[in-house]
Every structure is written in C-alpha cells, then in structure tokens.
Write a protein that holds these residues in place. Structure first.
Motif, PDB file in Angstrom:
ATOM      1  N   PRO A   9       5.126  -0.960   2.237  1.00  0.00           N
ATOM      2  CA  PRO A   9       4.822   0.332   1.608  1.00  0.00           C
ATOM      3  C   PRO A   9       5.323   0.335   0.170  1.00  0.00           C
ATOM      4  N   LYS A  10       4.555   0.926  -0.746  1.00  0.00           N
ATOM      5  CA  LYS A  10       4.937   0.935  -2.148  1.00  0.00           C
ATOM      6  C   LYS A  10       6.205   1.742  -2.411  1.00  0.00           C
ATOM      7  N   SER A  11       6.591   2.571  -1.457  1.00  0.00           N
ATOM      8  CA  SER A  11       7.791   3.391  -1.640  1.00  0.00           C
ATOM      9  C   SER A  11       9.076   2.615  -1.399  1.00  0.00           C
ATOM     10  N   SER A  16       0.819  -1.210   0.000  1.00  0.00           N
ATOM     11  CA  SER A  16       0.000   0.000   0.000  1.00  0.00           C
ATOM     12  C   SER A  16       0.852   1.259   0.000  1.00  0.00           C
ATOM     13  N   ILE A  68      -0.449   0.138   9.614  1.00  0.00           N
ATOM     14  CA  ILE A  68       0.319  -1.105   9.514  1.00  0.00           C
ATOM     15  C   ILE A  68       0.018  -2.018  10.694  1.00  0.00           C
ATOM     16  N   THR A 116      -0.012   3.727   1.771  1.00  0.00           N
ATOM     17  CA  THR A 116      -0.128   4.215   3.143  1.00  0.00           C
ATOM     18  C   THR A 116       1.029   3.695   3.977  1.00  0.00           C
ATOM     19  N   GLU A 117       1.675   4.606   4.717  1.00  0.00           N
ATOM     20  CA  GLU A 117       2.873   4.207   5.453  1.00  0.00           C
ATOM     21  C   GLU A 117       2.798   4.473   6.953  1.00  0.00           C
ATOM     22  N   TYR A 167       3.465  -6.306   5.606  1.00  0.00           N
ATOM     23  CA  TYR A 167       3.020  -5.003   5.129  1.00  0.00           C
ATOM     24  C   TYR A 167       4.196  -4.340   4.419  1.00  0.00           C
TER      25      TYR A 167
END
Length: 219
Positions: free
Chosen positions: A106-108, A85, A93, A87-88, A104
């Motif tokens: 994060p897409k970053s 996601s 999370i 969302t971070e 989980y």
C-alpha cells in the motif's frame, strides 16, 4: 544487494521519482527505470536487458483493475511483480497475490517497509502487509475464476480487456494488427477457458473480481 534492474510503473511522475530515490538510497548499483503506462513498460522490457523486478500500480492509463497484472504474469512469467497501490482492502490484495504478484505494498506504508518488501521479493520471497489476514479475504468461487483467468495467453488477456470496452471483433483486430478470424479464435478460446457462453458473460465474470472502470486500452 547490488546489480539489480527495477522498473517502476506508475502514471504519477512525482510518486515514481520519490520511490526511485527511496530505493536508490538503500541498494548499491541499482538500475531504476520508470514507465507511466503499460505501453511504456513494454518498451522498457523490449530493449533486451534483464529485469529483476517490476513495481506496478493497479490503476493507470491502459490498465483496468487486475488486467495489467494478468498481462504481465502471462507475458513475462519470470519477472516478479510487486503491486504498489493506494488500494488497501484485503480482498484486492488477496486477488493480486492469487493472480501471481510476488508482493503488495500500500502506498501509505512507511518507506522502510517498502524497502523491506523489495528486499524480500528480490531474495525470492513474497511480501504482504504483516497485519493482514489474507485467508479471511478469499472465497472458493473467486479463486476458481482467477485460476481460469490465469490460463489466458497474453493476447487473450488483451482481447478480453477490449471486449470489456465494448469493441467489435473488427476494431480489436485493427488495434492488435491481426485478422478478424484470429480475434474470433481468441474469443472462442476465452469463452471456453472461462466456461461461459458469450462475450457479455465473459466481461461479467471479470467484473465479479475486478476493481475500477474499464479504461482505454492501448492497441
């Protein structure tokens, strides 16, 4: 590692393709399927083939906040789920992990860390960003409510999602292909499990821990 079947669930085709390529280059004989919605995922899971891992975005058509994860953990208890996601924040999370996610991502994060997360979960472990303090993100009231939500059956999760849309029992019954009496029974069970007195209170309870807006749920 070899011989794994993974389903990537995200409503952005470019992201699905990029993630699939990143994983395919690191695993032998990896069977990667894709779905752009929760309904698409259910179609993939319904074909009878064993699935080893689901990579799930939190926000996409047919899903609101944690509802997709709640449904998967109730319906497919043996399949591990990694949330991928944008969302971070630590609270989100932590809540995903409390709802039964195995990881989980994060897409970053760099591609290599995403691969690391997938390897860890396929090996039977859990994975969250290493610099995250999940203990600091928890609280007793939220944990208790998550525990109550985790007792809902898959159909009860779907009914609760539709209650949040403001649908009447008759409309929910039509979408689910069941009788109004069955919907009423589900609603009663939901209220009892969440320890609330009304449909409105049930939705408010979920909103306390949820993110985003209710979106249209596929029947």
């Amino acid at each position: 590692m070899s011989g794994y079947r993974i389903i990537i669930v995200d409503d952005h085709p470019l992201f699905r393709d990029a993630l699939a390529q990143a994983l395919a280059s690191s695993f032998d004989r990896l069977d990667i399927l894709e779905a752009g919605s929760l309904e698409g995922l259910q179609e993939q899971l319904g074909n009878g083939a064993e699935t080893d891992l689901i990579l799930l975005d939190l926000t996409m058509p047919g899903v609101r906040g944690f509802s997709g994860l709640m449904f998967l953990r109730a319906q497919y208890t043996d399949i591990p789920v990694i949330i991928v996601s944008a969302t971070e924040d630590a609270a989100t999370i932590r809540r995903c992990m409390d709802f039964g996610a195995s990881g989980y991502v994060p897409k970053s994060l760099p591609v290599e860390q995403i691969r690391e997360a997938v390897r860890a979960v396929l090996d039977g472990g859990v994975w969250t960003p290493p610099d995250l303090d999940l203990e600091a993100a928890g609280d007793g009231e939220t944990a208790e409510l998550i525990g109550r939500l985790a007792t809902l059956t898959p159909q009860q999760v779907r009914v609760l999602m539709m209650l949040g849309e403001g649908l009447l029992n008759k409309q929910i019954a039509y979408k689910l292909g069941v009788s109004e009496a069955t919907v009423k029974a589900h609603v009663s069970a939901i209220l009892q499990k969440l320890a609330v007195d009304s449909r409105t209170q049930a939705v408010i309870a979920v909103n306390k821990i949820d993110t985003g807006e209710w979106q249209k749920v596929a029947g």
